[in-house]
Design an enzyme around this catalytic site. Structure first.
Site, PDB file in Angstrom:
ATOM      1  N   HIS A 125       0.808  -1.222   0.000  1.00  0.00           N
ATOM      2  CA  HIS A 125       0.000   0.000   0.000  1.00  0.00           C
ATOM      3  C   HIS A 125       0.841   1.271   0.000  1.00  0.00           C
ATOM      4  O   HIS A 125       0.306   2.360  -0.230  1.00  0.00           O
ATOM      5  CB  HIS A 125      -0.925   0.031   1.219  1.00  0.00           C
ATOM      6  CG  HIS A 125      -1.996  -0.994   1.203  1.00  0.00           C
ATOM      7  ND1 HIS A 125      -2.819  -1.206   0.116  1.00  0.00           N
ATOM      8  CD2 HIS A 125      -2.404  -1.890   2.149  1.00  0.00           C
ATOM      9  CE1 HIS A 125      -3.669  -2.186   0.391  1.00  0.00           C
ATOM     10  NE2 HIS A 125      -3.437  -2.617   1.611  1.00  0.00           N
ATOM     11  N   ASP A 160      -2.889 -10.624  -2.485  1.00  0.00           N
ATOM     12  CA  ASP A 160      -3.443 -10.111  -1.235  1.00  0.00           C
ATOM     13  C   ASP A 160      -4.892  -9.680  -1.464  1.00  0.00           C
ATOM     14  O   ASP A 160      -5.258  -9.236  -2.552  1.00  0.00           O
ATOM     15  CB  ASP A 160      -2.608  -8.916  -0.779  1.00  0.00           C
ATOM     16  CG  ASP A 160      -2.919  -8.441   0.628  1.00  0.00           C
ATOM     17  OD1 ASP A 160      -2.158  -8.779   1.542  1.00  0.00           O
ATOM     18  OD2 ASP A 160      -3.927  -7.732   0.806  1.00  0.00           O
TER      19      ASP A 160
END
Length: 332
Positions: A125, A160
């Site tokens: 992220h 993910d």
């Protein structure tokens, strides 16, 4: 087959507090899972190293490094509501980013067939402009950038459950790196729609497969076969960087997908075939149910080691079959 096992006790020093889901017990669970699977003989313990400022700045703005350093040196705190630092977090994050670089150095010497970087904090992220979503520096992107800068074509695959917005942003206009992501959608961080495909020279080198709640492994495999694999074969990657997050497991407390350990074995096995042995590097990303994390990580590491560990069978029958067809249609 042998797998570089890259981890360090100092990753446990990244202290996010008692109630934070990204906690040190996650790394212990991964180690325990690999040991229970009987994989010790296939692992080659390898030291990570600290990523340098120059290596981090190849992906991140200087403001990202400055904010992490400043907060760590002040004893810790929050960069945003999700992203917590302690005094040791900068060192842990630099080591996580350096783990992939250390893997490349050893794999270049033909000393193993693959690498698994059991690191924390996770990274996918973290964007070029900010740390976010539990992530300080983007370890997978730092590794892929270093490889691309020396002339390699790099495939980054991210399974993910959360979209790797930071990795996508890093290579949005870069035709040397292909980014592929399965993720729950709509969901945090709100990116990863089907039509997000890159721009400029990188148009078409971003492939997103936004999965609905409850999606099972058969829909993931169909997406790989129908939409992703043809594009990857055209791209002809030299190296694979795998963002191996295991929070798409049906038991994960933060997500709502339907995978099991057998699915992560299947996905990993399919994905690694597109590059030669010795050119495969995986990074631990998410996964917040400790038992599921242990099983899924062990299943993936076993595949990298050329063997099988399937404590759960693969899943099927869930929604999402239309995603593969829609993604494939965009390639025409």
């Amino acid at each position: 087959m042998s797998v570089l096992w890259i981890t360090d006790e100092r990753f446990l020093d990244h202290d996010t507090g008692r109630s934070h889901p990204e906690r040190s017990a996650r790394l212990r669970a991964v180690v325990d899972g690999v040991q229970r699977a009987g994989l010790d003989d296939a692992l080659v313990p390898t030291e990570p190293r600290l990523a340098t400022d120059a290596e981090l700045l190849a992906v991140h703005d200087s403001s990202v490094l400055d904010s992490v350093q400043r907060m760590a040196q002040s004893g810790g705190g929050r960069l945003d509501p999700d992203t917590v630092l302690s005094s040791e977090s900068e060192v842990a994050a630099r080591m996580a980013a350096g783990a992939g670089l250390a893997a490349v150095e050893v794999l270049d010497a033909n000393a193993a067939d693959a690498a698994f970087c059991a690191v924390r904090p996770p990274g996918h992220h973290a964007t070029p402009a900010r740390s976010m979503g539990f992530c300080l520096f983007n370890s997978a992107a730092v590794c892929a950038q270093a490889l691309a800068d020396r002339g390699e074509r790099v495939l980054v695959v991210d399974y993910d459950a959360h979209h790797g917005n930071g990795t996508q942003d890093a290579f949005w206009e870069d035709d040397r790196v292909m980014y592929v992501s399965w993720h729950q959608y709509p969901f945090y961080p709100g990116t990863g729609g089907l039509l997000e495909r890159g721009a400029g020279a990188g148009l078409g080198t971003t492939i997103n497969l936004p999965m609905p709640t409850g999606a099972t492994g058969d829909t993931y495999r169909r997406g790989w076969e129908e939409a992703v694999l043809p594009a990857v074969e055209d791209f002809e990657p030299d190296w694979l960087v795998l963002s191996a997050g295991f929070d798409a497991h049906r038991a994960d407390p933060l997500t709502n997908l339907g995978l099991a350990a057998g699915d992560f074995a299947d996905l990993t096995e399919a994905i690694i075939q597109v590059v030669s042995s010795g050119r495969r590097i995986a990074f631990l990303e998410g996964g917040y149910d400790l038992d599921a994390l242990a099983d899924c990580a062990a299943a993936a590491v076993a595949v990298l080691a050329g063997t099988q560990w399937r404590p759960e069978p693969a899943t099927s029958g869930g929604p999402g079959v239309e995603v593969a067809a829609a993604a494939a249609a965009l390639l025409l």
